[in-house]
Write an enzyme that holds these catalytic residues in place. Structure first.
Site, PDB file in Angstrom:
ATOM      1  N   LYS A  95       0.839  -1.188   0.140  1.00 28.12           N
ATOM      2  CA  LYS A  95      -0.069  -0.011  -0.019  1.00 28.12           C
ATOM      3  C   LYS A  95       0.899   1.126  -0.192  1.00 28.12           C
ATOM      4  CE  LYS A  95      -4.160  -2.246   1.014  1.00 28.12           C
ATOM      5  NZ  LYS A  95      -3.574  -3.426   0.696  1.00 28.12           N
TER       6      LYS A  95
HETATM    7  C1  LIG Z   1      -4.019  -4.741   0.087  1.00 23.58           C
HETATM    8  C2  LIG Z   1      -3.364  -5.951   0.074  1.00 23.58           C
HETATM    9  C3  LIG Z   1      -3.551  -6.938  -0.928  1.00 23.58           C
HETATM   10  C4  LIG Z   1      -4.632  -7.151  -1.879  1.00 23.58           C
HETATM   11  O1  LIG Z   1      -4.470  -5.824  -2.919  1.00 23.58           O
HETATM   12  P1  LIG Z   1      -5.712  -5.206  -3.542  1.00 23.58           P
HETATM   13  O2  LIG Z   1      -5.166  -4.256  -4.487  1.00 23.58           O
HETATM   14  O3  LIG Z   1      -6.813  -4.905  -2.686  1.00 23.58           O
HETATM   15  O4  LIG Z   1      -6.119  -6.641  -4.518  1.00 23.58           O
HETATM   16  C5  LIG Z   1      -2.710  -8.060  -1.045  1.00 23.58           C
HETATM   17  N1  LIG Z   1      -1.510  -8.197  -0.360  1.00 23.58           N
HETATM   18  C6  LIG Z   1      -1.256  -7.225   0.764  1.00 23.58           C
HETATM   19  C7  LIG Z   1      -0.302  -7.372   1.825  1.00 23.58           C
HETATM   20  C8  LIG Z   1      -2.096  -6.279   1.100  1.00 23.58           C
HETATM   21  O5  LIG Z   1      -1.994  -5.264   1.999  1.00 23.58           O
END
Ligand SMILES: *Cc1c(COP(=O)(O)O)cnc(C)c1O
Length: 496
Positions: free
Chosen positions: A113
């Protein structure tokens, strides 16, 4: 370039508006009116650039109302040596000739993120200025863990903003809680909510949609905005790392320029993999995008059958950031694959709301078949993957990345497709110590940050500095509130 709503082709706004607004008024998501192509020779040029230069190049193609000098400044601040522990920002690691990991967790919160939330504050504050908005921006976030911390790190001490994060008191891991409650910065507030994630989320939505509250805050010089993953300003920075990974493979002579690769992506809200779809649509040589799910396998079924059916049991898994049954960003894919039909897209979303399901047209299904593959990996299989890959290759991965690797193995076995593949690695294994220790056959001794040292010893690798530093940290924010108190908490915070 203009942005239009997935539910109303008549709307057309600038990129700065799309980023400031987040969501279109009738509930649709903003998408670029046409997806820009990489010009001839662009990939060669991009190969010669570093990550930050690649980011400016790619984002500029989508942001006509931002200047190159401005984007360069944002990129230097977002992807700085202070925030990222490697100058490569999103390094590609080789497992074998045909398999690589794209590590997206070298930022301040050790999860992917950060790639977007380090950039969003700059895009958003600039958007507000471009739109002639004089109020300051307050970001409200309801979080089940990773997003809250990444948003706090992104917005901490950003001029002209405050950020307020609500998390469910008993619904986040010990590490996630300490990461948030120990957050520094003069413009941040972190509150535990007595309740679950839905309680936190519904209260935030109520605050957003309460005209009296908005009016009152506006009078005090504040506008409200959101940092969640439907904002175009969060999606755009994610397109960059697909293109960057491809260039790194070319530069490392793992592939030749022009060769196709597959990307396998651990998926929750469909934001990460959708960025891969945009990269492919721009002309990046991508063969298949492989959508990996845990036991919450609504997307696997969708890609196999064309029926999206959220009426199913919800499982709590060891890859919690993928525990989700309604993937918001899928709406953008449906819009593009329908050929830009906002009425058709709105009907699918209406049906999802009303009946809990929808079935896509033959046209969309056949487009999906050409672009995507999908698969599921259970908790037991995930742990087995972590142990096996660590034992055989001495590479340690987190639970989310392991879901993707497990799905890639199954995909290769079923299809015999030997195309070079990049597994998108979304978190440091040290964010999920307990499950990773168990996968390695260890018994976790303790909880939260106490397990970091144990995992370092078991795996013989050192944990990222921001996670290690947690051991010495204390919480700045200890208060918890009932739902009904939250509006006055926000008022007090903004009037300070
Ligand atoms: C948010 C997240 C995901 C999923 O990503 P999306 O964009 O919601 O599909 C996968 N792995 C981790 C560690 C995340 O924080």
């Amino acid at each position: 370039m203009r942005y239009i709503s997935t539910r109303d082709n008549e709307t057309a706004v600038s990129s700065a508006r799309a980023i400031e607004q987040g969501l279109s008024v009738e509930g649709g998501l903003f998408v670029p009116a046409s997806i820009p192509r990489l010009p001839d020779g662009a990939l060669e040029e991009l190969c010669a650039m570093n990550y930050r230069q690649r980011a400016v190049y790619v984002m500029k193609l989508f942001l006509e109302d931002y200047q190159v000098a401005e984007l360069t400044d944002f990129v230097n601040r977002a992807y700085s040596p202070r925030g990222f522990d490697t100058p490569r920002i999103a390094p590609v690691k080789r497992l074998d000739k045909n398999t690589h990991f794209l590590e997206l967790w070298h930022g301040p919160t050790c999860a992917f993120k950060d790639m977007a939330l380090q950039m969003l504050p700059h895009l958003l504050t600039a958007a507000v200025r471009k739109n002639g908005e004089e109020r300051q921006v307050c970001i409200l976030v309801a979080t089940s863990g990773d997003t809250g911390k990444a948003a706090l790190e992104g917005f901490a001490d950003v001029e002209g903003t405050k950020i307020c994060v609500f998390y469910p008191r008993d619904g986040v891991s010990d590490i996630q809680k300490l990461q948030m409650t120990s957050q520094s910065g003069g413009n941040v507030l972190v509150c535990a909510v007595n309740g679950n994630f839905d309680d936190a989320q519904s209260t935030v939505k109520e605050i957003f949609s309460d005209p009296a509250m908005r009016e009152e805050l506006s009078g005090a010089g504040w506008m409200l905005s959101s940092a969640n993953s439907i904002n175009w300003g969060r999606l755009l920075p994610q397109i960059v790392y697909y293109i960057s990974a491809y260039c790194d493979l070319v530069n490392g002579q793992e592939i030749a320029l022009g060769d196709s690769v597959n990307f396998c992506v651990p998926t929750g809200n469909f934001g990460d993999i959708l960025a891969g779809f945009y990269a492919k649509s721009m002309g990046l040589p991508v063969a298949k995008l492989i959508c990996a799910s845990n036991s919450n396998d609504v997307l696997t079924d969708f890609f196999k059958t064309g029926v999206y059916d959220r009426k199913r049991e919800f499982y709590t898994t060891i890859s919690p950031s993928m525990d989700i049954l309604v993937s918001s960003n899928l709406e953008r894919l449906l819009y593009h694959l329908s050929g830009g039909d906002s009425r058709e897209t709105a009907e699918y979303m209406e049906s999802l709301k009303r009946a809990g399901e929808y079935t896509v047209s033959k046209k969309i299904k056949s487009a999906m078949d050409g672009l995507f593959a999908a698969g599921t990996c259970s908790d037991a299989e995930t742990k087995d993957v972590i142990r096996r890959v660590f034992t055989e290759h001495n590479y340690l991965m987190d639970t989310h990345t392991a879901v993707a690797y497990g799905v890639l193995e199954k995909y290769r076995e079923e299809t015999g497709d030997g195309t070079s593949a990049v597994v998108v690695s979304t978190a440091s294994p040290f964010k999920f110590c307990a499950a990773v220790l168990e996968a390695l056959g260890e018994t976790p001794a303790g909880a939260g940050p106490e397990l970091i040292g144990q995992l370092e010893n078991a795996a013989g690798v050192s944990a990222p500095a921001p996670l290690k530093a947690l051991a010495g940290k204390t919480a700045r924010f200890n208060d918890s509130f009932d739902k009904a108190e939250l509006p006055s908490v926000v008022r007090r915070f903004l009037k300070d």
